[in-house]
Scaffold this motif. Structure first.
Motif, mmCIF file in Angstrom:
data_model
loop_
_atom_site.group_PDB
_atom_site.id
_atom_site.type_symbol
_atom_site.label_atom_id
_atom_site.label_comp_id
_atom_site.label_asym_id
_atom_site.label_seq_id
_atom_site.Cartn_x
_atom_site.Cartn_y
_atom_site.Cartn_z
ATOM 1 N N GLY A 38 78.348 28.980 -53.351
ATOM 2 C CA GLY A 38 78.972 30.231 -52.932
ATOM 3 C C GLY A 38 79.551 31.015 -54.085
ATOM 4 O O GLY A 38 79.262 30.758 -55.258
ATOM 5 N N ASP A 39 80.395 31.958 -53.763
ATOM 6 C CA ASP A 39 80.906 32.917 -54.745
ATOM 7 C C ASP A 39 81.779 32.284 -55.823
ATOM 8 O O ASP A 39 82.031 32.912 -56.853
ATOM 9 N N ARG A 85 71.107 28.685 -60.764
ATOM 10 C CA ARG A 85 71.261 29.694 -59.717
ATOM 11 C C ARG A 85 71.179 29.054 -58.325
ATOM 12 O O ARG A 85 71.922 29.443 -57.407
ATOM 13 N N ALA A 86 70.306 28.059 -58.172
ATOM 14 C CA ALA A 86 70.189 27.380 -56.870
ATOM 15 C C ALA A 86 71.484 26.661 -56.517
ATOM 16 O O ALA A 86 71.916 26.668 -55.351
ATOM 17 N N CYS A 143 81.041 30.006 -57.783
ATOM 18 C CA CYS A 143 80.209 29.458 -58.862
ATOM 19 C C CYS A 143 79.340 30.556 -59.460
ATOM 20 O O CYS A 143 78.685 31.308 -58.734
ATOM 21 N N ASP A 163 67.081 28.931 -63.234
ATOM 22 C CA ASP A 163 66.765 28.875 -61.808
ATOM 23 C C ASP A 163 67.511 27.731 -61.122
ATOM 24 O O ASP A 163 67.999 27.878 -59.998
ATOM 25 N N ALA A 170 74.479 27.523 -57.563
ATOM 26 C CA ALA A 170 75.460 28.567 -57.251
ATOM 27 C C ALA A 170 75.253 29.120 -55.845
ATOM 28 O O ALA A 170 76.218 29.374 -55.112
ATOM 29 N N GLN A 171 74.006 29.306 -55.451
ATOM 30 C CA GLN A 171 73.733 29.807 -54.099
ATOM 31 C C GLN A 171 74.185 28.814 -53.047
ATOM 32 O O GLN A 171 74.664 29.199 -51.976
ATOM 33 N N ASP A 172 74.067 27.532 -53.360
ATOM 34 C CA ASP A 172 74.489 26.494 -52.419
ATOM 35 C C ASP A 172 76.010 26.433 -52.300
ATOM 36 O O ASP A 172 76.548 26.164 -51.216
ATOM 37 N N LYS A 180 80.069 21.054 -57.226
ATOM 38 C CA LYS A 180 80.458 21.145 -55.823
ATOM 39 C C LYS A 180 81.845 20.560 -55.593
ATOM 40 O O LYS A 180 82.659 21.129 -54.851
#
Length: 264
Positions: free
Chosen positions: A42-43, A35-36, A45, A32, A38-40, A15
């Motif tokens: 944004g693009d 991925r979590a 990551c 997983d 990266a979703q937090d 972050k």
């Protein structure tokens, strides 16, 4: 690139790196979790499943990178505590394979690409347990001490190729693998009180140190280990009893001013 990026210190480093303008490949054996993160974030990551102890897995992930990374943070690690007399050999091997061999395999694969591109920065996450032994720390201390010396070796060999290699040694950090320790409020209080700065460290403290070592402000720094520990590795004498009579300034009346070097 950040290894062990799926949680704890690694996730916070991701972050902070994104905030500094990096696009980050977030590596973790737990896809997983990566991925979590990266979703937090944004693009900026991209999550990647990688087993850092598996050379083929590492090579495939490095080869898939669109360009040589400017920064690698070797953060992936495991803890296997316990008395050495009782420690299973399998636990010893796992800690050494992930913590030390994983750092070596990833750094070597990335350094090849960095050198070809003209340089880069590598920051390995060690520990104050690599600077001083701790009770029943099992294979962890040996693996982290190995990372510190490996950092020096890498820095020596790769400096001519423009690659700086440093380490960060976190102290008592309230994050990630330490969650179970600090779940007990009394343990938290006692351990905080032992730190000269009178607080536990945070994952953000570690991330800030990592990004400093990666920055141009540390452009002439390589082969170093930066302890991010609130002073605890320099506080051994804090616990030693000491009479107040020796703490005054100057020489006590009636004493010989020529002493043996001080009370220590």
């Amino acid at each position: 690139m950040v290894t062990g990026a799926g949680n704890g210190i690694g996730a916070v480093i991701v972050k902070h790196a994104v905030k500094e303008g990096y696009r980050v490949a977030a590596w973790d054996v737990d896809e997983d979790a990566a991925r979590a993160v990266a979703q937090d974030v944004g693009d900026a990551c991209v999550p990647v499943r990688v087993d850092v102890a598996d050379e083929e897995s590492v090579r495939a992930a490095v080869d898939a990178l669109p360009q040589p990374p400017a920064l690698l943070v070797n953060n992936a690690g495991v803890v296997r505590f316990g008395p050495l007399l009782e420690l299973p050999a399998a636990d010893w091997r796992l800690a050494v394979d992930v913590n030390l061999t994983g750092t070596f395999l990833v750094a070597r694969a990335v350094a090849e690409r960095m050198i070809a591109a003209g340089g880069g920065s590598i920051v390995n996450i060690a520990s104050v347990n690599g600077l001083a032994a701790a009770p029943n720390a099992g294979a962890y201390t040996a693996s982290k001490a190995g990372i510190i010396m490996l950092t020096e070796q890498m820095a020596l060999e790769w400096a001519a190729g423009g690659v700086r290699v440093n380490a960060v040694a976190p102290g008592l950090i309230d994050a990630g693998m330490s969650d179970a320790i600090y779940a007990d409020p009394e343990v938290r209080r006692l351990r905080s009180a032992r730190v000269p700065m009178n607080r536990l460290g945070s994952a953000a403290d570690v991330a800030d140190a990592v990004l400093f070592l990666a920055s141009a402000k540390a452009g002439y720094v390589t082969g170093q280990t930066l302890a991010v520990d609130g002073g605890i590795t320099r506080s051994a004498l804090n616990a030693m009893p000491r009479p107040q009579s020796v703490d005054s300034v100057g020489v006590a009346p009636g004493t010989d001013p020529v002493g043996d070097g001080g009370p220590g």
